[in-house]
Design an enzyme around this catalytic site. Structure first.
Site, PDB file in Angstrom:
ATOM      1  N   HIS B 113       5.413  18.664 -13.616  1.00 60.00           N
ATOM      2  CA  HIS B 113       4.414  17.826 -14.273  1.00 60.00           C
ATOM      3  C   HIS B 113       4.776  16.356 -13.995  1.00 60.00           C
ATOM      4  CE1 HIS B 113       1.080  17.661 -17.174  1.00 60.00           C
ATOM      5  NE2 HIS B 113       1.594  16.529 -17.591  1.00 60.00           N
ATOM      6  N   THR B 149      -0.954  16.067 -12.357  1.00 58.46           N
ATOM      7  CA  THR B 149      -0.471  15.589 -13.657  1.00 58.46           C
ATOM      8  C   THR B 149      -1.477  14.676 -14.357  1.00 58.46           C
ATOM      9  OG1 THR B 149       1.722  15.614 -12.677  1.00 58.46           O
ATOM     10  CG2 THR B 149       1.485  14.417 -14.747  1.00 58.46           C
ATOM     11  N   GLU B 150      -1.856  15.048 -15.582  1.00 58.37           N
ATOM     12  CA  GLU B 150      -2.729  14.222 -16.436  1.00 58.37           C
ATOM     13  C   GLU B 150      -4.000  13.776 -15.702  1.00 58.37           C
ATOM     14  OE1 GLU B 150      -1.707  13.968 -19.630  1.00 58.37           O
ATOM     15  OE2 GLU B 150       0.172  14.978 -19.152  1.00 58.37           O
ATOM     16  N   LEU B 151      -4.483  14.637 -14.823  1.00 55.03           N
ATOM     17  CA  LEU B 151      -5.694  14.366 -14.026  1.00 55.03           C
ATOM     18  C   LEU B 151      -5.587  13.085 -13.190  1.00 55.03           C
ATOM     19  CD1 LEU B 151      -8.801  15.394 -16.195  1.00 55.03           C
ATOM     20  CD2 LEU B 151      -7.423  16.784 -14.677  1.00 55.03           C
TER      21      LEU B 151
END
Lengths: 404, 421
Positions: B113, B149-151
């Site tokens: 991530h 990760t986190e768009l």
């Protein structure tokens, strides 16, 4: 609505020992800026006749009047300090004002109430315990609401070993007040927990910063110290409250890993002998220097020279000195047991007893240039919001609320 | 005759970072320093497992079994799966049960991530490959859709994903790029070639033998997603209390090919507590959808059913993400300490690869997890809001202090292995 506040203070620059005088001045100027008329009553040690009159101190502060009450009271007095000073007074003066603290306070109270009989205020506002008696009587005389402002409690000053008489006087004043202004949530917590004050009677108004942000380019002493060794700064009265012993413990831990670092302790106070002994025990005699009481200019130079500023206070209702350090771009490590930690984001916050972590934070600041740079450039931004004009406008709202 | 209802694409992010312990400068260079706060990580994992993962999985399993038209998708980060093995095989078992229904799609991401997509193409591809292999090993199916990760997303990243062999990628439906268009249709990134060297690197480190011909971008409908994820229990919100009927009306009215509801899985039971009625809300949706002829679809279903219709371009020249109002990288890379921390970490990349010690490499990668940088965020301090960001540490500076010590220690350990003398 025009508001006239009759304010009982303790100290006022240029004659001040600590943050209370600075805060008091900031608040008065902020109130004036918010259109509030202020009459300020101050204990005044000077023995000249004119100070007993009301007069306008500066032409610009047209709404401000000061009343000086002849008194030997000094801020941060305890019984012992007062007795020491009283011992040096001419006998005729001690006869008038009393040789011990309670008597001097009673005298101050009676005098100041008498002298402000014709002021006709809308509200009475007082700062810390010495003035509570005077203010309570004045409020009763004028039949107006009473605001008690707490800059420090006896518990802060004594690390929770209060003088019972002062503690009781404080509590009486707090109970008599219609509204209490605490300089932090930290202080509000002490008032509710230890003084049994109802939380809804207490408003929190953080202190403002009188210091303008230093506009000169930031100097990171550890990088551009002109060949000088990195320096870590303590600035405050050398009393138990300010944590000078914790500072030394921290210094010893930093010294182990970074023997090149110097430490400067600025300020004076009763603990100086004890502190020097401790510094020698810790083998720090060559790296710790004592600067004594410093002028504003000297303080400024020290802030700018320091790689970081440490405020290890055991119990600090606010801690204006941390804002001053920040204003000068000095990375700060501040005690969690302080009010200022509620408003400053860009700083390390450590429990006062955790001197190992304090040392670790200092060493990290010394090691990592980007960290020091960010603390230097970002921390002062909080001062743009935390002005006395803003903070005093909150006080004005409290006045309005009470008068209606 | 009304328009046919859009598909509903439910996607949940499931992730837990390894939070750092209170490292001290005196720990550095001792060779044995442990970086992570095992106790806290276990406690948080167990708390979230009890409040969210276990009850939410039980509910979803029930719904999948009851309603034939219902399906969901998840992205389980590699560090989350590692924590499952350490702290909660019960949680992993419940995901296995979901997978066994055959109605769950698992989406790929970087194993750690991580923020590797910002710093190293090789590292990014390697971590995505690690993750796809892990998912295949656990659930028997190789992901075909990627979510960074986190768009975090850009045109270039979409091409990288395509060259790696992915058919779809998820992104935020950022208003400034949509420019008035609905986020409810699949989009394509602008077509262009990457530098030859980059293409060669991707070929070397990809999970699939060949590139996908096309890649579609599925965009988060952030208004409707955030109605559930952020506003569900907000009493000052005009939509409060949100009923499943109302929400389904909004979904239908939103129209288009598919409404993509992307959110943290912790929405259920952790961000929105059980007492808010969030589980009842979730439980009532599939039944209602079935009555109204609305069906759910996973990301690859959505793309497959889109077919070869004419597709608009989603043109993200600069990085976007799903974080904050800004929807850019500022949650992780705004201030000096955040940037310096990430730079220092990737300055070790070549040393890590030369030393090639599996344990040190894993440590280095675990430090790339985006949360470490998020905890250093000071974006809203100037508004006087010191506590706006969720943070397991006291402050962003505490986050930095621990992280910086970890990097210093890792560096000394790598150097010691590199030239043992």
């Amino acid at each position: 609505m025009d508001i006239h506040t009759l304010m009982f203070g303790w100290e006022y620059p240029p004659h001040h020992l600590g943050g209370l005088g600075v805060a008091c001045q900031g608040l008065v100027q902020g109130l004036l800026g918010n259109g509030v008329q202020v009459t300020l009553v101050l204990p005044h040690p000077s023995n000249t006749a004119e100070t007993a009159d009301m007069h306008v101190i500066t032409p610009t502060e047209t709404l401000l009047k000061t009343v000086h009450v002849l008194s030997f009271l000094s801020p941060y007095d305890g019984h012992v300090q007062f007795r020491k000073r009283a011992a040096n007074m001419p006998r005729e003066l001690t006869e008038i004002y009393g040789a011990d603290l309670p008597q001097a306070v009673l005298h101050f109270t009676a005098m100041s109430v008498e002298m402000t009989k014709d002021t006709n205020p809308d509200i009475v506002h007082c700062h810390d315990w010495m003035t509570y008696g005077a203010a309570a009587q004045a409020a009763a005389y004028h039949d107006v609401p009473l605001v008690a402002h707490i800059h420090a409690t006896e518990l802060d000053r004594t690390h929770f070993h209060p003088n019972e008489w002062i503690f009781a006087a404080e509590r009486r004043g707090l109970l008599a007040a219609d509204r209490i202004i605490a300089v932090s949530n930290y202080t509000k917590q002490i008032l509710t927990t230890h003084y049994g004050i109802a939380p809804d009677k207490i408003s929190v108004v953080h202190n403002g910063s009188a210091t303008c942000t230093d506009t000169r380019p930031p100097v990171i002493a550890s990088q551009a110290g002109e060949g000088r060794p990195p320096m870590i700064l303590f600035l405050g009265r050398l009393t138990i409250q300010k944590g000078p012993m914790q500072f030394l413990d921290m210094a010893a831990k930093v010294h182990q890993l970074r023997p090149d670092v110097q430490f400067i302790m600025a300020g004076e106070g009763g603990m100086i002998g004890e502190i020097m002994r401790r510094a020698c025990e810790l083998r720090l005699e060559n790296v710790v220097a004592f600067a004594g009481k410093v002028s504003n200019d000297e303080a400024e130079r020290l802030y700018r020279q320091a790689s970081c500023f440490v405020m290890p206070s055991l119990s600090e209702p606010f801690g204006l000195v941390a804002l001053e350090a920040i204003a000068h771009g000095t990375p700060a490590i501040i005690s969690k047991q302080s009010g200022v930690s509620e408003v400053v984001g860009h700083a390390f916050k450590v429990d006062f007893w955790d001197t190992e972590k304090m040392a670790d934070c200092a060493l990290t600041i010394l090691r990592d240039a980007p960290l020091a740079q960010q603390l230097t450039s970002e921390a002062p931004r909080v001062l743009q919001h935390l002005t006395w004009i803003n903070q005093a406008s909150q006080v004005r709202s409290i006045y309005q609320d009470l008068i209606q | 005759m009304s328009h046919p209802s859009p598909l509903i694409c439910l996607y949940f992010q499931v992730h837990q970072p390894y939070r750092l312990r209170d490292l001290r400068i005196t720990d550095i260079g001792k060779g044995e320093a442990h970086y992570f706060d095992d106790e806290k990580n276990r406690a948080i994992f167990r708390k979230v497992a009890e409040k969210c993962y276990l009850p939410a999985n039980a509910l979803i399993l029930d719904l999948l079994k009851t309603y034939p038209q219902f399906s969901v998708s998840y992205c389980l980060s590699g560090v989350f799966l590692d924590q499952c093995e350490e702290y909660g095989t019960d949680v992993l078992d419940s995901f296995h049960a979901l997978s066994a229904t055959g109605k769950v799609e698992f989406v790929a991401e970087t194993y750690y991530h991580s923020l590797s997509s910002l710093k190293s193409l090789e590292e990014f591809c390697t971590q995505v490959t690690m993750h796809t292999e892990k998912i295949e090993q656990l659930f028997g199916k190789r992901p075909t859709v990627l979510r960074n990760t986190e768009l975090i997303y850009s045109n270039e990243l979409a091409q990288v994903a395509r060259l790696m062999g992915f058919k779809g990628i998820l992104a935020e439906g950022a208003d400034h790029i949509l420019a008035g268009r609905s986020p409810n249709s699949p989009f394509v990134p602008p077509a262009f070639r990457l530098p030859r060297k980059a293409e060669a690197l991707i070929r070397k480190h990809r999970p699939y033998p060949r590139a996908a011909k096309d890649i579609h971008v599925l965009l988060k409908n952030y208004r409707l997603s955030d109605d559930v994820a952020f506003r569900f229990s907000d009493r000052s919100w005009i939509g409060y209390p949100l009923l499943s009927e109302t929400f389904t009306d909004w979904l239908t009215a939103s129209g288009g090919h598919s409404v993509n509801l992307f959110m943290d899985y912790e929405t259920f039971g952790e961000h929105q507590w059980r007492e808010t009625g969030i589980f009842d809300f979730l439980r009532s949706l599939p039944n209602l959808w079935e009555q109204r002829g609305i069906r759910a679809a996973t990301p690859s279903d959505v793309i497959q059913m889109w077919g070869k219709k004419q597709t608009e371009t989603f043109d993200a020249h600069q990085f976007i993400s799903w974080a904050d109002m800004e929807r850019d990288l500022s949650a992780w890379q705004e201030n000096l300490i955040q940037r310096s921390a990430l730079d220092s970490l990737f300055a070790l990349e070549s040393l890590v690869k030369e030393v090639a010690d599996p344990a040190l490499t894993a440590l280095w990668r675990t430090l790339q997890t985006s949360d470490h940088f998020y905890y250093m965020c000071t974006k809203y301090f100037s508004d006087g809001d010191v506590h706006k960001y969720f943070n397991p540490y006291d402050s962003p500076y505490e986050a930095y202090r621990r992280f910086s010590h970890a990097i210093c220690d890792l560096r000394t350990r790598l150097e010691a292995k590199h030239s043992p003398s």
